[in-house]
Design a protein around this motif. Structure first.
Motif, PDB file in Angstrom:
ATOM      1  N   PHE A  78      27.641  28.942  14.513  1.00 16.69           N
ATOM      2  CA  PHE A  78      28.949  29.527  14.240  1.00 16.69           C
ATOM      3  C   PHE A  78      30.049  28.731  14.938  1.00 16.69           C
ATOM      4  O   PHE A  78      31.195  28.745  14.517  1.00 16.69           O
ATOM      5  N   ALA A  79      29.708  28.067  16.029  1.00 12.98           N
ATOM      6  CA  ALA A  79      30.704  27.333  16.811  1.00 12.98           C
ATOM      7  C   ALA A  79      30.546  25.826  16.685  1.00 12.98           C
ATOM      8  O   ALA A  79      31.462  25.071  16.997  1.00 12.98           O
ATOM      9  N   ASP A  80      29.393  25.366  16.235  1.00 13.12           N
ATOM     10  CA  ASP A  80      29.091  23.934  16.240  1.00 13.12           C
ATOM     11  C   ASP A  80      29.975  23.151  15.280  1.00 13.12           C
ATOM     12  O   ASP A  80      30.111  23.488  14.115  1.00 13.12           O
ATOM     13  N   ASN A  81      30.584  22.078  15.793  1.00 17.05           N
ATOM     14  CA  ASN A  81      31.442  21.242  14.949  1.00 17.05           C
ATOM     15  C   ASN A  81      30.942  19.809  14.898  1.00 17.05           C
ATOM     16  O   ASN A  81      31.720  18.864  14.812  1.00 17.05           O
ATOM     17  N   GLY A  82      29.640  19.646  14.937  1.00 19.21           N
ATOM     18  CA  GLY A  82      29.089  18.311  14.760  1.00 19.21           C
ATOM     19  C   GLY A  82      28.034  17.926  15.767  1.00 19.21           C
ATOM     20  O   GLY A  82      27.791  16.744  15.992  1.00 19.21           O
ATOM     21  N   ASN A  83      27.378  18.881  16.374  1.00 23.10           N
ATOM     22  CA  ASN A  83      26.398  18.581  17.423  1.00 23.10           C
ATOM     23  C   ASN A  83      25.056  18.133  16.850  1.00 23.10           C
ATOM     24  O   ASN A  83      24.420  17.234  17.386  1.00 23.10           O
ATOM     25  N   LYS A  97      37.356  24.914   8.498  1.00 25.47           N
ATOM     26  CA  LYS A  97      37.347  25.314   9.899  1.00 25.47           C
ATOM     27  C   LYS A  97      36.363  26.459  10.166  1.00 25.47           C
ATOM     28  O   LYS A  97      36.027  27.241   9.276  1.00 25.47           O
ATOM     29  N   ILE A  98      35.954  26.538  11.434  1.00 25.62           N
ATOM     30  CA  ILE A  98      35.054  27.596  11.882  1.00 25.62           C
ATOM     31  C   ILE A  98      35.693  28.316  13.068  1.00 25.62           C
ATOM     32  O   ILE A  98      36.819  28.006  13.467  1.00 25.62           O
ATOM     33  N   GLN A  99      34.978  29.273  13.656  1.00 26.58           N
ATOM     34  CA  GLN A  99      35.561  30.132  14.696  1.00 26.58           C
ATOM     35  C   GLN A  99      36.147  29.346  15.859  1.00 26.58           C
ATOM     36  O   GLN A  99      37.254  29.622  16.314  1.00 26.58           O
ATOM     37  N   SER A 100      35.416  28.365  16.369  1.00 28.33           N
ATOM     38  CA  SER A 100      35.895  27.639  17.542  1.00 28.33           C
ATOM     39  C   SER A 100      37.183  26.885  17.256  1.00 28.33           C
ATOM     40  O   SER A 100      38.024  26.696  18.144  1.00 28.33           O
ATOM     41  N   ASP A 101      37.385  26.456  16.014  1.00 26.79           N
ATOM     42  CA  ASP A 101      38.643  25.789  15.640  1.00 26.79           C
ATOM     43  C   ASP A 101      39.818  26.754  15.699  1.00 26.79           C
ATOM     44  O   ASP A 101      40.912  26.394  16.153  1.00 26.79           O
ATOM     45  N   PHE A 102      39.611  27.976  15.217  1.00 24.76           N
ATOM     46  CA  PHE A 102      40.706  28.955  15.221  1.00 24.76           C
ATOM     47  C   PHE A 102      41.093  29.343  16.650  1.00 24.76           C
ATOM     48  O   PHE A 102      42.274  29.510  16.958  1.00 24.76           O
ATOM     49  N   ILE A 103      40.105  29.459  17.532  1.00 23.35           N
ATOM     50  CA  ILE A 103      40.424  29.771  18.922  1.00 23.35           C
ATOM     51  C   ILE A 103      41.138  28.596  19.577  1.00 23.35           C
ATOM     52  O   ILE A 103      42.068  28.776  20.367  1.00 23.35           O
TER      53      ILE A 103
END
Length: 294
Positions: free
Chosen positions: A49-54, A96-102
């Motif tokens: 849900f938070a991963d942006n490329g790991n 975008k995902i959750q971590s992007d919005f935060i």
């Protein structure tokens, strides 16, 4: 930090806001497109849900690396505001995902770029009792606070019984009550172990999701009305055991379909929200999150 599949009922999303004067932080690696100056240093430990490329790209693309291939990233917009369709960025969604919005709430363009990991550092499906899991989360939070972290955000578990992977068996008509029961038990335990901790905020993604995808007739949030489909995915495999982005290895035939208007669909694939889905969730959470981090 190992990546943990969100479907397994274990969410270890810790979104950390550090006081830059009190903690020395390693800068994010080059290659991201953060433009705005911000006083916050932002680290993300979590699942998909938070991963942006790991998780790394593999050849051929597999179920664990599908986020690096079309149709993921199909609605990507670059730092200058120009659409760059079909630009997978390692996120399990169309943009975008959750971590992007935060990150945006903190004055950043997007979540910090991930440090690439090798495939052998990922973890298998996890068998742990909910009580043990929540106690471990609490212990990790305690360690972070001791290190000087001033604000910790911890996701509770979303209603996994409403994800397309669970609703497919009933033709995407109703949520799986047992899946949601497991999430509720996890969340109750998490609340109990976190109640006494200062500077820790539980992000109630369960309620934010449920107000859109799992509510009584006429009881959902106004945001729910924008979605024509709430329990079925935009990107759907042609095979019940397949996955979004899958191709026939011999003929390159696409083994999935993608909806025309992802803005009207809450879920992107079998487990993860679309950009529009995340935006609707974060609109509900933005006010309390801003009050906490500020």
């Amino acid at each position: 930090m190992k990546l943990l599949p969100a479907a397994l009922g274990l969410v270890l999303l810790l979104l950390l806001v550090l006081n830059p004067n009190g903690v020395e932080a390693r800068p994010a690696p080059a290659g991201g497109h953060q433009k705005k100056a911000s006083s916050a240093t932002f680290f993300v430990f979590g699942d998909d849900f938070a991963d942006n490329g790991n998780l790394p790209l593999t050849k051929p693309v597999t179920e664990m690396s599908r986020q690096w291939a079309y149709p993921y990233g199909s609605n990507y917009v670059d730092a200058d505001g120009f659409p760059r369709p079909n630009t997978p960025s390692g996120r399990f969604s169309n943009y975008k995902i959750q971590s992007d919005f935060i990150a945006t709430m903190l004055g950043l363009e997007e979540a910090p770029p991930a440090h690439a990991r090798t495939a052998d550092k990922t973890c298998d499906p996890i068998n742990a009792y909910i009580g043990k899991v929540t106690k471990e989360i609490a212990a990790n939070v305690d360690e972070l606070l001791k290190l000087g972290v001033t604000k910790v955000l911890v996701n509770n578990l979303h209603p996994i019984g409403c994800t397309p992977s669970h609703t497919r068996t009933n033709n995407y008509t109703t949520c799986d009550m047992f899946g949601n029961l497991g999430a509720s038990i996890h969340n109750d335990n998490l609340k109990q172990v976190m109640t006494s901790k200062k500077n820790v905020y539980i992000v109630d993604v369960y309620t934010a999701f449920a107000s859109i995808v799992d509510h009584a007739a006429g009881k959902g949030s106004d945001l729910s009305k924008q979605f024509k489909r709430k329990l079925s995915p935009c990107c759907e495999s042609l095979n019940s055991k397949g996955y979004c982005g899958q191709q026939n290895e011999s003929s390159a035939e696409l083994l999935y379909t993608v909806c025309d208007k992802s803005s009207k669909i809450f879920y992107w694939d079998d487990m993860h929200p679309t950009h529009a889905g995340w935006e609707a969730v974060m609109k509900q959470l933005e006010k309390p999150l801003r009050e906490f981090v500020n």
